[in-house]
Every structure is written in C-alpha cells, then in structure tokens.
Design a protein around this motif. Structure first.
Motif, PDB file in Angstrom:
ATOM      1  N   THR A  91       0.837  -1.196   0.000  1.00  4.18           N
ATOM      2  CA  THR A  91       0.000   0.000   0.000  1.00  4.18           C
ATOM      3  C   THR A  91       0.876   1.253   0.000  1.00  4.18           C
ATOM      4  O   THR A  91       2.104   1.176   0.117  1.00  4.18           O
ATOM      5  CB  THR A  91      -0.905   0.026   1.241  1.00  4.18           C
ATOM      6  OG1 THR A  91      -0.071   0.071   2.427  1.00  4.18           O
ATOM      7  CG2 THR A  91      -1.781  -1.212   1.307  1.00  4.18           C
ATOM      8  N   ASP A  92       0.244   2.412  -0.128  1.00  9.32           N
ATOM      9  CA  ASP A  92       0.980   3.677  -0.052  1.00  9.32           C
ATOM     10  C   ASP A  92       1.730   3.807   1.265  1.00  9.32           C
ATOM     11  O   ASP A  92       2.851   4.325   1.306  1.00  9.32           O
ATOM     12  CB  ASP A  92       0.011   4.857  -0.222  1.00  9.32           C
ATOM     13  CG  ASP A  92      -0.454   5.020  -1.656  1.00  9.32           C
ATOM     14  OD1 ASP A  92       0.181   4.429  -2.553  1.00  9.32           O
ATOM     15  OD2 ASP A  92      -1.464   5.732  -1.874  1.00  9.32           O
ATOM     16  N   LEU A  93       1.124   3.337   2.348  1.00 11.34           N
ATOM     17  CA  LEU A  93       1.771   3.416   3.652  1.00 11.34           C
ATOM     18  C   LEU A  93       3.049   2.583   3.681  1.00 11.34           C
ATOM     19  O   LEU A  93       4.082   3.010   4.197  1.00 11.34           O
ATOM     20  CB  LEU A  93       0.801   2.943   4.742  1.00 11.34           C
ATOM     21  CG  LEU A  93      -0.426   3.823   4.991  1.00 11.34           C
ATOM     22  CD1 LEU A  93      -1.395   3.126   5.935  1.00 11.34           C
ATOM     23  CD2 LEU A  93      -0.017   5.181   5.552  1.00 11.34           C
TER      24      LEU A  93
ATOM     25  N   LEU B 123       8.606   8.620   6.775  1.00  9.27           N
ATOM     26  CA  LEU B 123       7.864   8.076   7.911  1.00  9.27           C
ATOM     27  C   LEU B 123       6.735   8.973   8.419  1.00  9.27           C
ATOM     28  O   LEU B 123       5.973   8.540   9.291  1.00  9.27           O
ATOM     29  CB  LEU B 123       8.832   7.782   9.062  1.00  9.27           C
ATOM     30  CG  LEU B 123       9.947   6.774   8.757  1.00  9.27           C
ATOM     31  CD1 LEU B 123      10.820   6.583   9.972  1.00  9.27           C
ATOM     32  CD2 LEU B 123       9.351   5.452   8.296  1.00  9.27           C
ATOM     33  N   LEU B 124       6.646  10.185   7.905  1.00  8.77           N
ATOM     34  CA  LEU B 124       5.651  11.108   8.457  1.00  8.77           C
ATOM     35  C   LEU B 124       4.235  10.553   8.338  1.00  8.77           C
ATOM     36  O   LEU B 124       3.502  10.496   9.335  1.00  8.77           O
ATOM     37  CB  LEU B 124       5.750  12.463   7.747  1.00  8.77           C
ATOM     38  CG  LEU B 124       4.725  13.515   8.209  1.00  8.77           C
ATOM     39  CD1 LEU B 124       4.887  13.814   9.690  1.00  8.77           C
ATOM     40  CD2 LEU B 124       4.849  14.791   7.383  1.00  8.77           C
ATOM     41  N   GLN B 125       3.821  10.155   7.144  1.00  5.71           N
ATOM     42  CA  GLN B 125       2.456   9.673   6.956  1.00  5.71           C
ATOM     43  C   GLN B 125       2.181   8.344   7.672  1.00  5.71           C
ATOM     44  O   GLN B 125       1.126   8.195   8.297  1.00  5.71           O
ATOM     45  CB  GLN B 125       2.134   9.572   5.468  1.00  5.71           C
ATOM     46  CG  GLN B 125       1.992  10.929   4.794  1.00  5.71           C
ATOM     47  CD  GLN B 125       1.319  10.844   3.441  1.00  5.71           C
ATOM     48  OE1 GLN B 125       0.616   9.884   3.141  1.00  5.71           O
ATOM     49  NE2 GLN B 125       1.528  11.858   2.617  1.00  5.71           N
TER      50      GLN B 125
ATOM     51  N   GLY C 181      -7.538   4.578   5.893  1.00  2.60           N
ATOM     52  CA  GLY C 181      -7.344   3.147   5.702  1.00  2.60           C
ATOM     53  C   GLY C 181      -7.988   2.646   4.421  1.00  2.60           C
ATOM     54  O   GLY C 181      -7.435   1.773   3.728  1.00  2.60           O
ATOM     55  N   LEU C 182      -9.150   3.199   4.079  1.00 12.34           N
ATOM     56  CA  LEU C 182      -9.835   2.822   2.836  1.00 12.34           C
ATOM     57  C   LEU C 182      -8.993   3.200   1.622  1.00 12.34           C
ATOM     58  O   LEU C 182      -8.824   2.402   0.683  1.00 12.34           O
ATOM     59  CB  LEU C 182     -11.198   3.503   2.781  1.00 12.34           C
ATOM     60  CG  LEU C 182     -12.080   3.205   1.563  1.00 12.34           C
ATOM     61  CD1 LEU C 182     -12.448   1.732   1.531  1.00 12.34           C
ATOM     62  CD2 LEU C 182     -13.337   4.068   1.614  1.00 12.34           C
TER      63      LEU C 182
ATOM     64  N   TRP D  91      -7.096   0.512  -0.996  1.00 14.40           N
ATOM     65  CA  TRP D  91      -7.359   0.591  -2.443  1.00 14.40           C
ATOM     66  C   TRP D  91      -6.053   0.703  -3.238  1.00 14.40           C
ATOM     67  O   TRP D  91      -5.967   0.218  -4.372  1.00 14.40           O
ATOM     68  CB  TRP D  91      -8.260   1.783  -2.727  1.00 14.40           C
ATOM     69  CG  TRP D  91      -8.684   1.887  -4.161  1.00 14.40           C
ATOM     70  CD1 TRP D  91      -8.147   2.692  -5.132  1.00 14.40           C
ATOM     71  CD2 TRP D  91      -9.728   1.149  -4.791  1.00 14.40           C
ATOM     72  NE1 TRP D  91      -8.788   2.510  -6.331  1.00 14.40           N
ATOM     73  CE2 TRP D  91      -9.780   1.551  -6.146  1.00 14.40           C
ATOM     74  CE3 TRP D  91     -10.639   0.184  -4.348  1.00 14.40           C
ATOM     75  CZ2 TRP D  91     -10.680   1.043  -7.064  1.00 14.40           C
ATOM     76  CZ3 TRP D  91     -11.539  -0.335  -5.245  1.00 14.40           C
ATOM     77  CH2 TRP D  91     -11.566   0.084  -6.586  1.00 14.40           C
ATOM     78  N   SER D  92      -5.043   1.330  -2.636  1.00 10.88           N
ATOM     79  CA  SER D  92      -3.775   1.551  -3.343  1.00 10.88           C
ATOM     80  C   SER D  92      -2.874   0.322  -3.359  1.00 10.88           C
ATOM     81  O   SER D  92      -1.853   0.323  -4.058  1.00 10.88           O
ATOM     82  CB  SER D  92      -3.009   2.711  -2.692  1.00 10.88           C
ATOM     83  OG  SER D  92      -2.529   2.327  -1.405  1.00 10.88           O
ATOM     84  N   GLY D  93      -3.229  -0.710  -2.620  1.00 12.24           N
ATOM     85  CA  GLY D  93      -2.299  -1.825  -2.448  1.00 12.24           C
ATOM     86  C   GLY D  93      -2.586  -3.082  -3.240  1.00 12.24           C
ATOM     87  O   GLY D  93      -1.869  -4.083  -3.087  1.00 12.24           O
TER      88      GLY D  93
END
Length: 267
Positions: A28-30, A39-41, A158-159, A163-165
C-alpha cells in the motif's frame, strides 16, 4: 471477563489493529512510504488509529451522566443528593412535573431516561450504544462525537490505503491469494466508514437543533415535548448557540430552566 462489554471492546481492538497490520504488510501507499523512509504519513496514520482506540475506551468506560440518588431514596448516602437538589426548580403549570423512575426510583431531571441495559437513569439521554456497551449522555456525548470524527479519519485513510495496495495478477484465483486479506481490510474500512459518516452527520444535525436521538425518535411520547411542533425543540436556541454550548461549555445543565424560558414560567 466474558461479559458482553469485554467481548465487544476486545473485538473492536482486535479488528482495528488487524486491519492496520494488513495495510502495512501489503504493498500500500503506507508500506511504500515506509520503505522509502518517508515516515511522516505512516507515523501519523498510526497515531490517528491509536487516538481512535483511546477515545473509544474513554467514551466506553466513562460516566455518561448518571442521575444521582435523591433524598427520598433509601439506598443513597445523605450527601449524594446535593447536585440533584441544586438543579431542581419550583414547579409551575407550564412545566411538566418531574417523574420518579419506575426502575431505580430516582427523581428524573428533564431529558433524563432510564437505560435498562445500564440499569441507571442518564442525564440528557441520547442512546445506548451496543458497540461501546455504554450509554451516550450529557457527560460523554461530545467525546462520542470526537471519537466518531477521529474514527472517520482513520477509516477514510485506511480505505484509501487499502485501495492503493492491490496487486494485478493473471487469474482470479491468484488475485484472491495475494489480495484476499487486503480485500477484507477494504470491506471493513468501507462499511465502517459509511456507518460512521452517517452517525457523525446525524448527531451533528441533532446537536445543531439541540435534541437527542431519543427525543427525535420518541417526540410524541415524551411529556415535555408533546405540546411542541416536532420540527422545533423547546431547548433550541439557534445553531451557533447550540453548538457553542454543546462543545465549549461543560457541567450539568438544569434543562428545566432552559425549557421554562420558552414558556410562561419565569425563573
């Protein structure tokens, strides 16, 4: 240990952190930002999730505004009726007479209601929330709205992360093997985002007109509301004033006095 409240709270914590772990384990984006050492987000997302859990337990375990026993109740200590007596005002023809609860036998202030699950009367009763296993009332209603707001932030983020992953594969079977847990996280965050958004929107509307869920749903069955138009609460003092007093002013409110300002009874 196995009471319903413990089970519900444990389920909430488990679902919250399992979903968070799934979001960080997949591409995912995270996860991508974490791998790039941005690491900020990721840290901010974790902090919002942690804050939502803390607020959940705060609202779930705090006193929602239980009515103290009055001097006519044999069970109560002598000095426990001070706050109740301080809030009572002289009855007049335009004010409905205070009633004694048929379950716990306390003298109910205006807008209070007995909760059969909590087995206590709650000031400015809004509703009993099964997901919290606690009532929402005068003392914890604003905290409940803050919890919903933070929860909505965490769920929406989280949604988007879920979706990005997703990974593209050549077959559906392979797709479900690689994305099954992430798809479950997407369903959880999507469904709860919709529910929390509806709850937050409806409660903000009710706060803006100074009414509660119980009063809104049972308007024609409540003695102090029967003589009023269903679209106008006797406690409504305008949107700005209602929101200001709800969010910025604490403490117990003598709703009999607020009610009497719209009637012929002077205080």
């Amino acid at each position: 240990m196995f009471k319903s409240g413990c089970l519900v709270r444990t389920t909430h914590v488990v679902v919250t952190w399992l979903t968070t772990v799934v979001l960080f384990l997949h591409n995912t984006d995270l996860r991508k930002r974490e791998e790039r050492e941005e690491l900020l987000q990721p840290v901010l997302f974790g902090a919002i999730v942690l804050m939502s859990v803390i607020l959940y337990f705060t609202v779930s375990l705090m006193d929602p505004g239980y009515v103290l026993f009055d001097s006519d109740t044999q069970i109560a200590p002598v000095d426990s009726n001070a706050e109740e007596l301080e809030q009572m005002i002289t009855q007049c023809d335009s004010l409905p007479r205070q009633r004694r609860c048929g379950y716990c036998f306390v003298l109910q202030p205006m807008r209070a209601k007995h909760c059969k699950k909590c087995k206590k009367c709650v000031r400015r009763f809004d509703h009993h929330c099964p997901w919290l296993d606690n009532c929402v009332g005068e003392k914890n209603h604003k905290w409940f709205l803050l919890y919903l707001f933070v929860q909505l932030l965490a769920l929406s983020w989280g949604l988007q992360a879920a979706w990005s992953g997703f990974t593209v594969t050549s077959t559906w079977r392979q797709w479900f093997v690689q994305n099954g847990l992430l798809f479950g996280a997407l369903l959880v965050t999507g469904i709860f985002s919709f529910v929390v958004l509806l709850l937050l929107s409806s409660h903000l509307y009710l706060v803006a007109i100074n009414t509660t869920t119980w009063e809104f749903m049972s308007f024609y069955r409540i003695s102090y509301l029967k003589s009023f138009d269903s679209e106008k609460s006797p406690f409504d003092r305008g949107v700005i004033c209602n929101l200001w007093k709800f969010f910025c002013m604490g403490g117990t409110v003598a709703w009999e006095k607020v009610y009497s300002r719209g009637t012929s009874c002077a205080v």
